[in-house]
Design a protein around this motif. Structure first.
Motif, PDB file in Angstrom:
ATOM      1  N   LEU A 279       0.830  -1.206   0.000  1.00 44.78           N
ATOM      2  CA  LEU A 279       0.000   0.000   0.000  1.00 44.78           C
ATOM      3  C   LEU A 279       0.865   1.257   0.000  1.00 44.78           C
ATOM      4  CD1 LEU A 279      -2.863   1.148   0.104  1.00 44.78           C
ATOM      5  CD2 LEU A 279      -2.710   1.094   2.603  1.00 44.78           C
TER       6      LEU A 279
ATOM      7  N   LEU B  14      -7.286   2.721  -6.222  1.00 42.15           N
ATOM      8  CA  LEU B  14      -6.978   1.441  -5.588  1.00 42.15           C
ATOM      9  C   LEU B  14      -8.240   0.584  -5.597  1.00 42.15           C
ATOM     10  CD1 LEU B  14      -5.107  -0.418  -3.827  1.00 42.15           C
ATOM     11  CD2 LEU B  14      -6.057   0.762  -1.825  1.00 42.15           C
TER      12      LEU B  14
ATOM     13  N   THR C  16      -9.795  -2.643  -4.037  1.00 51.73           N
ATOM     14  CA  THR C  16      -9.590  -3.591  -2.949  1.00 51.73           C
ATOM     15  C   THR C  16     -10.635  -4.695  -3.038  1.00 51.73           C
ATOM     16  OG1 THR C  16     -10.926  -2.210  -1.447  1.00 51.73           O
ATOM     17  CG2 THR C  16      -8.536  -1.929  -1.390  1.00 51.73           C
TER      18      THR C  16
ATOM     19  N   THR D 158      -5.140   6.180   2.318  1.00 48.19           N
ATOM     20  CA  THR D 158      -5.580   6.472   0.946  1.00 48.19           C
ATOM     21  C   THR D 158      -6.145   7.879   0.833  1.00 48.19           C
ATOM     22  OG1 THR D 158      -7.754   5.440   1.349  1.00 48.19           O
ATOM     23  CG2 THR D 158      -6.018   4.050   0.409  1.00 48.19           C
TER      24      THR D 158
ATOM     25  N   ILE E 230       2.022   1.932  -3.451  1.00 46.42           N
ATOM     26  CA  ILE E 230       0.937   2.485  -4.259  1.00 46.42           C
ATOM     27  C   ILE E 230       0.782   3.978  -3.973  1.00 46.42           C
ATOM     28  CG2 ILE E 230      -1.555   2.401  -4.674  1.00 46.42           C
ATOM     29  CD1 ILE E 230      -1.333  -0.644  -3.914  1.00 46.42           C
TER      30      ILE E 230
ATOM     31  N   VAL F 100     -10.792   4.777  -3.606  1.00 47.86           N
ATOM     32  CA  VAL F 100     -10.864   3.352  -3.315  1.00 47.86           C
ATOM     33  C   VAL F 100     -12.161   2.766  -3.884  1.00 47.86           C
ATOM     34  CG1 VAL F 100     -10.950   1.581  -1.518  1.00 47.86           C
ATOM     35  CG2 VAL F 100      -9.486   3.593  -1.225  1.00 47.86           C
TER      36      VAL F 100
END
Length: 323
Positions: A86, A97, A99, A111, A89, A118
């Motif tokens: 993470l 992202l 998930t 994030t 990233i 996300v």
């Protein structure tokens, strides 16, 4: 096409390439992004966080469009260093992202600080609502037709997409069983604002898997998948082949099976070797019922252009019926 999904992710058409182990590499992700969708690298395809950083940079040499990274969080005896992946990233500047697996709530703070959107992949409405409360930015909802792990509720997309659209307030992305303009139109009509495809993108020229695997998908139909790990409450949908049939036979024998007995058959390294060698019976090939909609192996650009045009035509036809 403009929806909340295209606005949120900065893309031209609301089509995402789902994160797929061994397949979500720079070649495919960049091709999808260059065609106007959102390509996604799969973090855990890369053996270390440093390798992921290198793959992100490699993808940047192939596209100047947005792309994302998938990080699937699964229970395991030896978990990978999720936090390190993470951090890579976030440090790389990737802004999307995807998930899946367990709730990403522990990652939301980082994030948000990094300006990352996300998209959490769920298999039920209750999980979608939980992810919404956790602070994700969009929901990808996986119908039972999907490849991979579609959950244990066995609810198909026709019901699940509509039920999720009624319940969640976030932008909704339909996933599983979508592979052409007709199914894309259906997902949008059910309330989704974007779609996510895995298996259909495997059967494209840029997918980094052997042509024999792609051709097997063309020659298959919607009946050519099977469900494994049912007795272990970890259902997975894969292509029917010698390996998956042996797994099912062991699972359904009297007395059942321990995972350790089938692990040599389903090991990830064996599946990767099959994808790379073209040995269709060499390991698990994760694939969805959308194989019944695959007739060719186009480029990603050709596929996306065709799907968008066909989607519009089907939606226009539906509107005309009520004119």
């Amino acid at each position: 096409m403009k929806t909340r999904v295209t606005e949120l992710l900065g893309i031209e058409v609301p089509i995402l390439q789902g994160g797929m182990q061994w397949v979500g590499r720079a070649e495919l992700a960049s091709a999808v992004s260059n065609a106007g969708g959102l390509g996604i690298l799969t973090a855990l395809t890369q053996p270390t966080p440093a390798d992921l950083a290198a793959e992100i940079e490699r993808c940047r040499t192939m596209t100047d469009k947005p792309f994302g990274v998938n990080l699937t969080i699964l229970p395991t005896a030896s978990p990978p260093p999720y936090e390190e992946y993470l951090k890579v990233i976030a440090d790389s500047g990737v802004k999307v992202l995807e998930t899946a697996g367990r709730s990403p709530k522990n990652f939301i703070g980082l994030t948000k600080e990094a300006g990352i959107k996300v998209v959490h992949k769920c298999t039920s409405v209750r999980h979608a609502l939980s992810a919404e409360r956790a602070g994700v930015d969009a929901i990808s909802i996986d119908g039972f037709e999907a490849a991979g792990h579609p959950g244990e509720d066995d609810v198909g997309g026709l019901i699940l997409f509509a039920a999720a659209a009624r319940a969640v307030k976030l932008p909704l992305i339909a996933s599983g069983g979508i592979g052409d303009g007709r199914t894309m139109a259906g997902a949008l009509a059910l309330g989704a604002e974007g779609i996510n495809m895995g298996t259909r993108f495997c059967a494209t020229k840029e997918a980094p898997i052997h042509d024999a695997i792609k051709q097997a998908m063309v020659e298959s139909d919607e009946l050519n998948t099977t469900l494994i790990f049912r007795t272990l409450r970890n259902t997975g949908r894969v292509m029917k082949n010698a390996v998956s049939e042996e797994v099912v036979a062991k699972e359904t024998r009297p007395g059942g099976v321990e995972f350790s007995e089938i692990h040599p058959l389903v090991a990830g390294a064996r599946g990767r070797a099959a994808l790379e060698s073209g040995d269709v019976d060499g390991g698990l090939v994760w694939a969805s019922q959308v194989m019944g909609l695959i007739d060719d192996i186009p480029t990603c650009a050709e596929l996306i252009e065709r799907m968008v045009a066909d989607c519009k035509a089907h939606l226009d036809k539906a509107r005309a019926a009520f004119a």
